[in-house]
Scaffold this active site. Structure first.
Site, PDB file in Angstrom:
ATOM      1  N   ARG A   1      10.619  76.873 -84.031  1.00 39.86           N
ATOM      2  CA  ARG A   1       9.354  76.261 -83.606  1.00 39.86           C
ATOM      3  C   ARG A   1       8.215  76.425 -84.618  1.00 39.86           C
ATOM      4  O   ARG A   1       7.158  75.826 -84.467  1.00 39.86           O
ATOM      5  CB  ARG A   1       8.922  76.838 -82.250  1.00 39.86           C
ATOM      6  CG  ARG A   1       9.713  76.240 -81.091  1.00 39.86           C
ATOM      7  CD  ARG A   1       9.116  76.647 -79.772  1.00 39.86           C
ATOM      8  NE  ARG A   1       9.536  77.977 -79.368  1.00 39.86           N
ATOM      9  CZ  ARG A   1       8.866  78.740 -78.522  1.00 39.86           C
ATOM     10  NH1 ARG A   1       7.717  78.331 -78.015  1.00 39.86           N
ATOM     11  NH2 ARG A   1       9.309  79.939 -78.189  1.00 39.86           N
TER      12      ARG A   1
ATOM     13  N   ASP B   1       8.262  89.989 -85.409  1.00 30.02           N
ATOM     14  CA  ASP B   1       7.307  88.893 -85.188  1.00 30.02           C
ATOM     15  C   ASP B   1       6.174  89.266 -84.235  1.00 30.02           C
ATOM     16  O   ASP B   1       5.554  88.401 -83.637  1.00 30.02           O
ATOM     17  CB  ASP B   1       8.048  87.645 -84.691  1.00 30.02           C
ATOM     18  CG  ASP B   1       8.801  87.894 -83.394  1.00 30.02           C
ATOM     19  OD1 ASP B   1       8.718  89.010 -82.856  1.00 30.02           O
ATOM     20  OD2 ASP B   1       9.470  86.950 -82.917  1.00 30.02           O
TER      21      ASP B   1
HETATM   22  C1  UD1 Z   1      14.281  89.591 -76.038  1.00 32.21           C
HETATM   23  C2  UD1 Z   1      14.832  90.457 -74.916  1.00 32.21           C
HETATM   24  C3  UD1 Z   1      13.976  90.307 -73.671  1.00 32.21           C
HETATM   25  C4  UD1 Z   1      12.532  90.650 -73.998  1.00 32.21           C
HETATM   26  C5  UD1 Z   1      12.034  89.828 -75.191  1.00 32.21           C
HETATM   27  C6  UD1 Z   1      10.687  90.353 -75.645  1.00 32.21           C
HETATM   28  C7  UD1 Z   1      17.229  90.570 -75.326  1.00 32.21           C
HETATM   29  C8  UD1 Z   1      18.562  90.122 -74.887  1.00 32.21           C
HETATM   30  N1  UD1 Z   1      16.191  90.102 -74.655  1.00 32.21           N
HETATM   31  O1  UD1 Z   1      14.420  88.252 -75.586  1.00 32.21           O
HETATM   32  O2  UD1 Z   1      14.427  91.136 -72.640  1.00 32.21           O
HETATM   33  O3  UD1 Z   1      11.714  90.422 -72.877  1.00 32.21           O
HETATM   34  O4  UD1 Z   1      12.935  89.951 -76.308  1.00 32.21           O
HETATM   35  O5  UD1 Z   1      10.165  89.553 -76.627  1.00 32.21           O
HETATM   36  O6  UD1 Z   1      17.120  91.349 -76.250  1.00 32.21           O
HETATM   37  N2  UD1 Z   1      17.178  88.576 -83.338  1.00 32.21           N
HETATM   38  C9  UD1 Z   1      18.026  88.951 -84.360  1.00 32.21           C
HETATM   39  N3  UD1 Z   1      19.352  88.627 -84.278  1.00 32.21           N
HETATM   40  C10 UD1 Z   1      19.864  87.958 -83.229  1.00 32.21           C
HETATM   41  C11 UD1 Z   1      19.001  87.561 -82.193  1.00 32.21           C
HETATM   42  C12 UD1 Z   1      17.663  87.899 -82.272  1.00 32.21           C
HETATM   43  O7  UD1 Z   1      17.597  89.592 -85.331  1.00 32.21           O
HETATM   44  O8  UD1 Z   1      21.081  87.716 -83.235  1.00 32.21           O
HETATM   45  C13 UD1 Z   1      15.743  88.920 -83.437  1.00 32.21           C
HETATM   46  C14 UD1 Z   1      14.822  87.727 -83.436  1.00 32.21           C
HETATM   47  O9  UD1 Z   1      14.554  87.309 -84.765  1.00 32.21           O
HETATM   48  C15 UD1 Z   1      13.592  88.281 -82.758  1.00 32.21           C
HETATM   49  C16 UD1 Z   1      14.118  89.371 -81.842  1.00 32.21           C
HETATM   50  O10 UD1 Z   1      15.418  89.678 -82.280  1.00 32.21           O
HETATM   51  O11 UD1 Z   1      12.701  88.889 -83.677  1.00 32.21           O
HETATM   52  C17 UD1 Z   1      14.155  88.945 -80.373  1.00 32.21           C
HETATM   53  O12 UD1 Z   1      15.020  87.852 -80.245  1.00 32.21           O
HETATM   54  P1  UD1 Z   1      14.724  86.655 -79.255  1.00 32.21           P
HETATM   55  O13 UD1 Z   1      15.875  85.716 -79.267  1.00 32.21           O
HETATM   56  O14 UD1 Z   1      13.387  86.144 -79.499  1.00 32.21           O
HETATM   57  O15 UD1 Z   1      14.735  87.464 -77.884  1.00 32.21           O
HETATM   58  P2  UD1 Z   1      14.259  86.939 -76.512  1.00 32.21           P
HETATM   59  O16 UD1 Z   1      15.204  85.919 -76.024  1.00 32.21           O
HETATM   60  O17 UD1 Z   1      12.828  86.609 -76.573  1.00 32.21           O
END
Ligand code: UD1
Ligand code: CA
Length: 422
Positions: free
Chosen positions: A15, A106
Protein backbone atom coordinates in the site's frame (compact mmCIF):
# COMPACT_ATOMS: atom_id res chain seq x y z
CA UNK A 1 21.39 -7.70 31.46
CA UNK A 2 21.76 -9.33 28.10
CA UNK A 3 18.83 -8.74 25.77
CA UNK A 4 18.68 -9.22 22.03
CA UNK A 5 16.07 -7.75 19.75
CA UNK A 6 14.40 -9.06 16.62
CA UNK A 7 12.81 -6.54 14.30
CA UNK A 8 10.37 -7.76 11.66
CA UNK A 9 10.81 -6.00 8.36
CA UNK A 10 10.39 -8.57 5.60
CA UNK A 11 6.83 -7.69 4.58
CA UNK A 12 6.00 -6.13 1.26
CA UNK A 13 4.28 -2.85 2.09
CA UNK A 14 2.14 -2.96 -1.06
CA UNK A 15 0.00 0.00 0.00
CA UNK A 16 3.00 2.34 0.07
CA UNK A 17 2.86 2.18 -3.76
CA UNK A 18 6.62 2.56 -3.78
CA UNK A 19 9.69 0.94 -5.25
CA UNK A 20 11.43 1.62 -1.97
CA UNK A 21 11.19 -0.72 1.00
CA UNK A 22 8.49 0.38 3.42
CA UNK A 23 10.87 0.57 6.37
CA UNK A 24 13.30 2.80 4.44
CA UNK A 25 10.73 5.57 4.05
CA UNK A 26 11.76 8.60 6.05
CA UNK A 27 10.28 10.96 8.60
CA UNK A 28 12.42 14.07 9.21
CA UNK A 29 15.30 12.48 7.31
CA UNK A 30 15.37 9.26 9.32
CA UNK A 31 14.05 5.90 8.17
CA UNK A 32 11.19 4.12 9.92
CA UNK A 33 13.55 1.26 10.73
CA UNK A 34 16.07 3.79 12.05
CA UNK A 35 13.53 5.04 14.58
CA UNK A 36 12.88 1.52 15.85
CA UNK A 37 16.59 0.64 16.05
CA UNK A 38 17.36 3.93 17.80
CA UNK A 39 14.56 3.37 20.35
CA UNK A 40 15.83 -0.14 21.02
CA UNK A 41 19.41 1.08 21.46
CA UNK A 42 18.34 4.02 23.66
CA UNK A 43 17.00 1.57 26.25
CA UNK A 44 20.64 0.83 27.04
CA UNK A 45 19.76 -2.84 27.48
CA UNK A 46 20.14 -4.35 24.04
CA UNK A 47 23.22 -6.24 22.91
CA UNK A 48 22.36 -7.15 19.33
CA UNK A 49 19.47 -6.62 16.98
CA UNK A 50 18.45 -8.99 14.19
CA UNK A 51 16.42 -7.37 11.44
CA UNK A 52 14.36 -9.83 9.40
CA UNK A 53 14.47 -8.80 5.75
CA UNK A 54 12.72 -10.15 2.66
CA UNK A 55 11.29 -7.64 0.21
CA UNK A 56 14.00 -5.24 -0.96
CA UNK A 57 16.37 -7.15 1.32
CA UNK A 58 19.45 -5.68 -0.34
CA UNK A 59 18.69 -2.04 0.32
CA UNK A 60 17.54 -2.72 3.89
CA UNK A 61 20.69 -4.74 4.58
CA UNK A 62 22.85 -1.98 3.19
CA UNK A 63 21.12 0.56 5.43
CA UNK A 64 21.51 -1.58 8.56
CA UNK A 65 25.16 -2.44 7.89
CA UNK A 66 26.08 1.14 7.18
CA UNK A 67 24.36 2.66 10.20
CA UNK A 68 24.13 0.15 13.05
CA UNK A 69 27.16 -1.67 14.40
CA UNK A 70 25.18 -3.90 16.74
CA UNK A 71 22.57 -4.94 14.19
CA UNK A 72 22.54 -7.45 11.38
CA UNK A 73 19.96 -8.65 8.92
CA UNK A 74 18.62 -12.15 8.50
CA UNK A 75 16.92 -13.13 5.25
CA UNK A 76 13.41 -14.61 5.27
CA UNK A 77 12.47 -15.91 1.85
CA UNK A 78 9.69 -16.65 1.14
CA UNK A 79 7.70 -14.79 3.82
CA UNK A 80 5.46 -17.37 5.47
CA UNK A 81 4.26 -15.31 8.43
CA UNK A 82 5.47 -13.55 11.56
CA UNK A 83 6.27 -16.80 13.40
CA UNK A 84 8.27 -18.05 10.44
CA UNK A 85 10.09 -14.69 10.38
CA UNK A 86 11.26 -15.00 13.98
CA UNK A 87 12.27 -18.64 13.47
CA UNK A 88 14.88 -17.42 10.94
CA UNK A 89 16.94 -16.15 13.91
CA UNK A 90 16.97 -19.52 15.71
CA UNK A 91 20.33 -20.63 14.22
CA UNK A 92 21.88 -17.28 15.20
CA UNK A 93 20.68 -17.57 18.79
CA UNK A 94 21.13 -21.30 19.18
CA UNK A 95 23.02 -21.10 22.45
CA UNK A 96 21.67 -17.76 23.65
CA UNK A 97 20.15 -17.59 27.12
CA UNK A 98 18.23 -14.49 28.14
CA UNK A 99 15.51 -12.17 26.95
CA UNK A 100 14.59 -11.45 23.37
CA UNK A 101 12.28 -8.62 22.48
CA UNK A 102 10.44 -8.66 19.17
CA UNK A 103 9.20 -5.50 17.44
CA UNK A 104 8.07 -4.37 14.00
CA UNK A 105 10.17 -2.17 11.75
CA UNK A 106 7.22 -0.03 10.68
CA UNK A 107 6.24 1.53 14.04
CA UNK A 108 8.47 4.61 14.28
CA UNK A 109 6.73 6.14 17.30
CA UNK A 110 7.76 3.46 19.75
CA UNK A 111 9.88 5.01 22.52
CA UNK A 112 12.79 3.70 24.57
CA UNK A 113 10.88 4.61 27.75
CA UNK A 114 7.97 2.36 26.79
CA UNK A 115 10.25 -0.52 25.83
CA UNK A 116 11.99 -0.17 29.18
CA UNK A 117 8.71 -0.15 31.12
CA UNK A 118 7.66 -3.22 29.16
CA UNK A 119 10.89 -5.06 30.01
CA UNK A 120 10.58 -4.01 33.68
CA UNK A 121 7.01 -5.38 33.80
CA UNK A 122 8.20 -8.64 32.25
CA UNK A 123 10.91 -8.94 34.93
CA UNK A 124 8.61 -8.02 37.84
CA UNK A 125 6.08 -10.64 36.78
CA UNK A 126 8.88 -13.18 36.37
CA UNK A 127 7.22 -13.70 33.04
CA UNK A 128 8.37 -16.21 30.42
CA UNK A 129 6.45 -14.52 27.63
CA UNK A 130 5.01 -11.00 27.71
CA UNK A 131 2.97 -9.33 24.99
CA UNK A 132 2.35 -5.62 24.72
CA UNK A 133 -1.35 -4.90 24.33
CA UNK A 134 -3.41 -1.82 23.62
CA UNK A 135 -7.05 -0.96 24.10
CA UNK A 136 -8.75 0.34 20.97
CA UNK A 137 -12.34 1.48 20.52
CA UNK A 138 -12.10 0.11 17.01
CA UNK A 139 -9.91 -3.00 17.22
CA UNK A 140 -10.48 -4.13 13.61
CA UNK A 141 -7.58 -5.99 11.97
CA UNK A 142 -5.61 -6.50 15.15
CA UNK A 143 -5.10 -9.81 16.91
CA UNK A 144 -7.36 -9.97 20.00
CA UNK A 145 -5.99 -10.63 23.47
CA UNK A 146 -7.70 -13.53 25.22
CA UNK A 147 -7.17 -13.45 28.96
CA UNK A 148 -7.88 -15.99 31.63
CA UNK A 149 -8.27 -13.89 34.75
CA UNK A 150 -5.21 -11.61 34.82
CA UNK A 151 -3.12 -13.90 32.69
CA UNK A 152 -2.77 -14.01 28.97
CA UNK A 153 -4.08 -17.22 27.47
CA UNK A 154 -4.04 -16.67 23.68
CA UNK A 155 -4.08 -14.23 20.79
CA UNK A 156 -6.64 -14.75 18.07
CA UNK A 157 -6.20 -13.05 14.71
CA UNK A 158 -9.15 -11.05 13.36
CA UNK A 159 -9.57 -13.46 10.44
CA UNK A 160 -9.75 -16.45 12.76
CA UNK A 161 -11.84 -14.83 15.49
CA UNK A 162 -15.40 -15.70 16.47
CA UNK A 163 -17.94 -12.86 16.65
CA UNK A 164 -17.61 -12.87 20.41
CA UNK A 165 -13.81 -12.63 20.21
CA UNK A 166 -14.08 -9.82 17.68
CA UNK A 167 -15.84 -7.69 20.29
CA UNK A 168 -12.71 -7.72 22.50
CA UNK A 169 -11.09 -4.29 22.51
CA UNK A 170 -7.72 -5.35 23.93
CA UNK A 171 -5.43 -6.07 21.01
CA UNK A 172 -1.94 -7.34 20.30
CA UNK A 173 0.39 -4.36 19.78
CA UNK A 174 2.94 -6.61 18.06
CA UNK A 175 5.74 -6.25 20.64
CA UNK A 176 6.89 -9.24 22.65
CA UNK A 177 9.43 -10.06 25.34
CA UNK A 178 10.39 -13.66 25.85
CA UNK A 179 12.80 -15.80 27.78
CA UNK A 180 14.49 -17.17 24.71
CA UNK A 181 15.64 -20.58 25.91
CA UNK A 182 12.14 -21.39 27.17
CA UNK A 183 10.12 -20.22 24.16
CA UNK A 184 12.56 -21.23 21.41
CA UNK A 185 11.17 -24.80 21.05
CA UNK A 186 7.80 -23.29 20.02
CA UNK A 187 9.20 -22.05 16.73
CA UNK A 188 9.77 -25.55 15.36
CA UNK A 189 6.21 -26.52 16.30
CA UNK A 190 4.16 -23.68 14.77
CA UNK A 191 1.45 -24.75 12.30
CA UNK A 192 -0.10 -22.80 9.45
CA UNK A 193 -3.60 -24.27 9.61
CA UNK A 194 -5.34 -20.91 10.02
CA UNK A 195 -7.37 -18.50 7.90
CA UNK A 196 -4.27 -16.92 6.33
CA UNK A 197 -2.21 -20.11 5.93
CA UNK A 198 0.66 -18.39 7.78
CA UNK A 199 2.94 -19.37 10.63
CA UNK A 200 1.66 -16.98 13.28
CA UNK A 201 4.04 -15.61 15.89
CA UNK A 202 0.98 -15.14 18.07
CA UNK A 203 0.59 -18.92 18.38
CA UNK A 204 3.58 -19.02 20.74
CA UNK A 205 1.21 -17.79 23.47
CA UNK A 206 -1.12 -20.79 23.50
CA UNK A 207 1.97 -23.00 23.13
CA UNK A 208 3.54 -21.42 26.24
CA UNK A 209 0.28 -21.73 28.19
CA UNK A 210 0.15 -25.44 27.35
CA UNK A 211 3.74 -25.82 28.54
CA UNK A 212 2.70 -24.30 31.86
CA UNK A 213 4.84 -21.18 31.34
CA UNK A 214 4.08 -17.76 32.81
CA UNK A 215 2.44 -15.54 30.14
CA UNK A 216 1.39 -11.91 30.62
CA UNK A 217 0.14 -8.89 28.75
CA UNK A 218 1.35 -5.35 29.43
CA UNK A 219 -1.13 -2.62 28.51
CA UNK A 220 0.46 0.23 26.57
CA UNK A 221 -0.24 3.73 27.94
CA UNK A 222 -0.07 5.72 24.72
CA UNK A 223 -1.62 3.96 21.73
CA UNK A 224 0.09 6.30 19.28
CA UNK A 225 3.39 4.57 20.01
CA UNK A 226 2.40 1.46 18.08
CA UNK A 227 0.98 3.33 15.12
CA UNK A 228 2.10 1.23 12.16
CA UNK A 229 2.82 2.60 8.70
CA UNK A 230 1.16 0.89 5.74
CA UNK A 231 0.55 3.81 3.38
CA UNK A 232 1.68 7.30 2.54
CA UNK A 233 -1.34 8.58 4.47
CA UNK A 234 -0.08 6.77 7.56
CA UNK A 235 3.36 8.27 6.97
CA UNK A 236 1.90 11.78 7.00
CA UNK A 237 -0.16 11.01 10.10
CA UNK A 238 2.84 9.56 11.93
CA UNK A 239 4.91 12.64 11.06
CA UNK A 240 2.25 14.85 12.67
CA UNK A 241 2.01 12.68 15.78
CA UNK A 242 5.77 12.60 16.18
CA UNK A 243 6.02 16.34 15.68
CA UNK A 244 3.36 17.02 18.28
CA UNK A 245 5.23 14.93 20.85
CA UNK A 246 8.56 16.59 20.01
CA UNK A 247 7.07 20.07 20.27
CA UNK A 248 5.48 19.24 23.62
CA UNK A 249 8.86 18.05 24.93
CA UNK A 250 10.51 21.33 23.91
CA UNK A 251 7.70 23.45 25.39
CA UNK A 252 8.11 21.52 28.65
CA UNK A 253 11.86 22.24 28.52
CA UNK A 254 11.32 25.98 28.21
CA UNK A 255 11.54 26.53 24.47
CA UNK A 256 9.07 29.13 23.21
CA UNK A 257 7.19 27.96 20.13
CA UNK A 258 4.85 30.57 18.72
CA UNK A 259 2.74 28.37 16.46
CA UNK A 260 2.70 24.65 17.14
CA UNK A 261 0.64 24.01 13.99
CA UNK A 262 3.22 25.26 11.49
CA UNK A 263 6.42 24.33 13.29
CA UNK A 264 8.16 21.10 12.35
CA UNK A 265 11.00 19.79 14.48
CA UNK A 266 12.73 16.44 14.06
CA UNK A 267 13.01 14.11 17.03
CA UNK A 268 16.80 14.35 16.91
CA UNK A 269 16.99 18.11 17.46
CA UNK A 270 18.11 19.47 20.81
CA UNK A 271 17.01 23.00 21.72
CA UNK A 272 18.10 25.10 24.69
CA UNK A 273 15.70 26.97 26.98
CA UNK A 274 14.38 30.41 26.01
CA UNK A 275 15.05 29.86 22.36
CA UNK A 276 12.14 31.18 20.31
CA UNK A 277 10.80 29.38 17.26
CA UNK A 278 8.58 31.50 15.04
CA UNK A 279 5.92 30.15 12.65
CA UNK A 280 6.63 28.08 9.54
CA UNK A 281 9.96 26.64 10.59
CA UNK A 282 11.07 23.24 9.27
CA UNK A 283 13.88 21.48 11.12
CA UNK A 284 14.91 18.06 9.87
CA UNK A 285 17.74 15.62 10.67
CA UNK A 286 20.04 15.87 13.68
CA UNK A 287 20.70 19.33 15.11
CA UNK A 288 21.74 21.09 18.26
CA UNK A 289 20.37 24.56 18.95
CA UNK A 290 21.57 26.52 21.97
CA UNK A 291 19.80 28.79 24.43
CA UNK A 292 18.28 32.20 23.60
CA UNK A 293 18.34 31.65 19.86
CA UNK A 294 15.70 32.99 17.49
CA UNK A 295 14.69 30.78 14.59
CA UNK A 296 12.34 31.84 11.80
CA UNK A 297 9.72 32.69 10.77
CA UNK A 298 10.16 30.63 7.58
CA UNK A 299 13.57 29.10 8.37
CA UNK A 300 14.83 25.71 7.24
CA UNK A 301 17.47 23.75 9.16
CA UNK A 302 18.37 20.69 7.13
CA UNK A 303 20.42 18.62 9.57
CA UNK A 304 23.90 18.49 11.10
CA UNK A 305 23.43 22.07 12.23
CA UNK A 306 24.95 23.30 15.47
CA UNK A 307 23.90 26.73 16.69
CA UNK A 308 25.48 28.08 19.83
CA UNK A 309 23.61 30.34 22.25
CA UNK A 310 22.05 33.56 21.02
CA UNK A 311 22.19 32.81 17.30
CA UNK A 312 19.54 34.37 15.06
CA UNK A 313 18.36 32.56 11.95
CA UNK A 314 15.70 34.69 10.31
CA UNK A 315 13.21 34.45 7.48
CA UNK A 316 14.05 32.50 4.33
CA UNK A 317 17.36 31.32 5.74
CA UNK A 318 18.45 27.75 5.05
CA UNK A 319 21.25 26.12 7.05
CA UNK A 320 22.79 22.72 6.45
CA UNK A 321 25.79 20.86 7.94
CA UNK A 322 27.21 23.96 9.60
CA UNK A 323 28.36 25.20 12.94
CA UNK A 324 27.51 28.74 13.94
CA UNK A 325 29.00 30.14 17.12
CA UNK A 326 27.32 32.36 19.70
CA UNK A 327 25.52 35.63 18.92
CA UNK A 328 25.91 35.41 15.18
CA UNK A 329 23.04 36.66 13.02
CA UNK A 330 21.81 35.51 9.63
CA UNK A 331 18.48 37.26 9.57
CA UNK A 332 17.28 37.33 5.98
CA UNK A 333 17.33 35.37 2.72
CA UNK A 334 20.53 33.38 3.16
CA UNK A 335 21.96 29.94 2.43
CA UNK A 336 24.62 28.57 4.76
CA UNK A 337 25.95 25.10 3.90
CA UNK A 338 29.10 23.16 4.90
CA UNK A 339 30.28 26.17 6.87
CA UNK A 340 31.93 27.05 10.11
CA UNK A 341 31.02 30.47 11.33
CA UNK A 342 32.51 32.21 14.35
CA UNK A 343 30.77 34.20 17.03
CA UNK A 344 29.51 37.75 16.72
CA UNK A 345 29.41 37.52 12.93
CA UNK A 346 26.82 39.45 10.96
CA UNK A 347 25.68 37.81 7.77
CA UNK A 348 23.93 40.33 5.57
CA UNK A 349 20.70 39.72 3.71
CA UNK A 350 21.03 37.54 0.63
CA UNK A 351 24.41 36.03 1.50
CA UNK A 352 25.10 32.66 -0.13
CA UNK A 353 27.80 30.13 0.63
CA UNK A 354 28.36 28.55 -2.78
CA UNK A 355 29.39 25.12 -1.53
CA UNK A 356 28.59 22.92 -4.52
CA UNK A 357 30.41 22.36 -7.77
CA UNK A 358 27.96 20.98 -10.28
CA UNK A 359 30.68 19.49 -12.51
CA UNK A 360 32.80 17.74 -9.89
CA UNK A 361 29.77 17.07 -7.62
CA UNK A 362 31.99 18.11 -4.73
CA UNK A 363 30.98 20.15 -1.71
CA UNK A 364 33.51 22.51 -0.16
CA UNK A 365 33.69 24.38 3.14
CA UNK A 366 33.37 28.04 4.02
CA UNK A 367 34.99 29.42 7.14
CA UNK A 368 34.04 32.78 8.59
CA UNK A 369 35.91 33.81 11.71
CA UNK A 370 34.75 35.74 14.80
CA UNK A 371 33.46 39.25 14.37
CA UNK A 372 33.44 39.29 10.56
CA UNK A 373 30.81 41.24 8.67
CA UNK A 374 29.46 39.89 5.41
CA UNK A 375 27.80 42.57 3.31
CA UNK A 376 24.41 41.94 1.78
CA UNK A 377 24.09 39.93 -1.40
CA UNK A 378 27.59 38.44 -1.18
CA UNK A 379 28.57 35.06 -2.56
CA UNK A 380 31.29 33.10 -0.76
CA UNK A 381 32.64 30.60 -3.28
CA UNK A 382 33.95 27.63 -1.29
CA UNK A 383 36.53 26.63 -0.32
CA UNK A 384 37.16 30.05 1.16
CA UNK A 385 37.97 31.65 4.48
CA UNK A 386 37.10 35.08 5.83
CA UNK A 387 39.41 36.11 8.68
CA UNK A 388 38.61 37.62 12.06
CA UNK A 389 36.76 40.93 12.00
CA UNK A 390 37.17 41.14 8.24
CA UNK A 391 34.60 43.07 6.27
CA UNK A 392 33.06 42.02 2.97
CA UNK A 393 31.47 44.78 0.95
CA UNK A 394 27.90 44.34 -0.21
CA UNK A 395 27.56 42.47 -3.50
CA UNK A 396 31.01 40.88 -3.33
CA UNK A 397 31.90 37.52 -4.88
CA UNK A 398 34.56 36.14 -2.53
CA UNK A 399 36.81 33.60 -4.24
CA UNK A 400 40.06 34.19 -2.33
CA UNK A 401 40.70 34.03 1.42
CA UNK A 402 40.27 37.35 3.21
CA UNK A 403 42.78 38.39 5.87
CA UNK A 404 41.85 39.38 9.41
CA UNK A 405 40.47 42.92 9.62
CA UNK A 406 40.75 43.46 5.85
CA UNK A 407 38.00 44.91 3.67
CA UNK A 408 37.33 42.90 0.56
CA UNK A 409 35.05 43.89 -2.28
CA UNK A 410 34.53 43.05 -5.93
CA UNK A 411 32.05 45.76 -6.65
CA UNK A 412 32.21 47.64 -9.97
CA UNK A 413 32.70 51.34 -9.23
CA UNK A 414 29.47 53.29 -9.35
CA UNK A 415 29.25 55.58 -12.35
CA UNK A 416 27.23 58.73 -12.60
CA UNK A 417 25.97 59.97 -15.94
CA UNK A 418 24.66 63.43 -15.26
CA UNK A 419 21.44 64.49 -16.92
CA UNK A 420 21.10 61.06 -18.57
CA UNK A 421 17.34 60.95 -18.01
CA UNK A 422 16.82 64.30 -19.56
C1 UD1 B 1 0.35 -8.86 13.44
C2 UD1 B 1 -0.15 -9.80 14.53
C3 UD1 B 1 -1.40 -9.22 15.18
C4 UD1 B 1 -1.11 -7.83 15.71
C5 UD1 B 1 -0.52 -6.94 14.62
C6 UD1 B 1 -0.02 -5.65 15.23
C7 UD1 B 1 0.52 -12.02 13.80
C8 UD1 B 1 0.07 -13.31 13.26
N1 UD1 B 1 -0.40 -11.09 13.98
O1 UD1 B 1 -0.67 -8.84 12.45
O2 UD1 B 1 -1.85 -10.04 16.22
O3 UD1 B 1 -2.28 -7.26 16.23
O4 UD1 B 1 0.61 -7.58 13.99
O5 UD1 B 1 0.40 -4.78 14.25
O6 UD1 B 1 1.69 -11.86 14.09
N2 UD1 B 1 6.53 -9.83 8.58
C9 UD1 B 1 7.69 -10.48 8.23
N3 UD1 B 1 7.61 -11.71 7.63
C10 UD1 B 1 6.43 -12.31 7.38
C11 UD1 B 1 5.24 -11.64 7.73
C12 UD1 B 1 5.33 -10.40 8.34
O7 UD1 B 1 8.80 -9.98 8.47
O8 UD1 B 1 6.45 -13.43 6.85
C13 UD1 B 1 6.63 -8.50 9.22
C14 UD1 B 1 5.95 -7.40 8.44
O9 UD1 B 1 6.88 -6.77 7.57
C15 UD1 B 1 5.49 -6.47 9.55
C16 UD1 B 1 5.28 -7.38 10.74
O10 UD1 B 1 5.95 -8.58 10.46
O11 UD1 B 1 6.49 -5.53 9.90
C17 UD1 B 1 3.80 -7.66 11.01
O12 UD1 B 1 3.26 -8.31 9.90
P1 UD1 B 1 1.79 -8.03 9.39
O13 UD1 B 1 1.47 -8.95 8.27
O14 UD1 B 1 1.61 -6.60 9.20
O15 UD1 B 1 0.98 -8.49 10.68
P2 UD1 B 1 -0.51 -8.24 10.96
O16 UD1 B 1 -1.33 -9.07 10.05
O17 UD1 B 1 -0.77 -6.80 11.04
CA1 CA C 1 -0.75 -10.39 7.81
Amino acid sequence: MSINSIILAAGKGTRMKSEKSKVLHEIFGKTLLGYVLDAVNKTGKIDNSYVIVGHQAESVTEFVEKNYENAKTVLQSPQLGTGHAVSMVCPELENFKGEVIILCGDTPLISAETINKFIDFHKEKKSDLTVMSAIFDNPTNYGRIIRKGENLSAIVEEKDATLEQKSIKEVNAGIYCLVWEKIKPAFSQLKSNNAQGEYYLTDIISWAVQEGLNTNAYILEDNEEIFGINSKTHLAQATKMMNRKTIQKHLDNGVQIVDIDTTWISQDTEIGADTMIFPNVYITGKNKIGKNCKIGPFAHLRGDVILEDGVKIGNFVEVKKSKIKSNTNACHLTYIGDSEIGSGVNIGAGTITANYNHFTKEKKNTIIEDGASIGSNSVLVAPVKVGKSASIGAGTVVTKDVNDKALSLTRAPQRMIENYVK
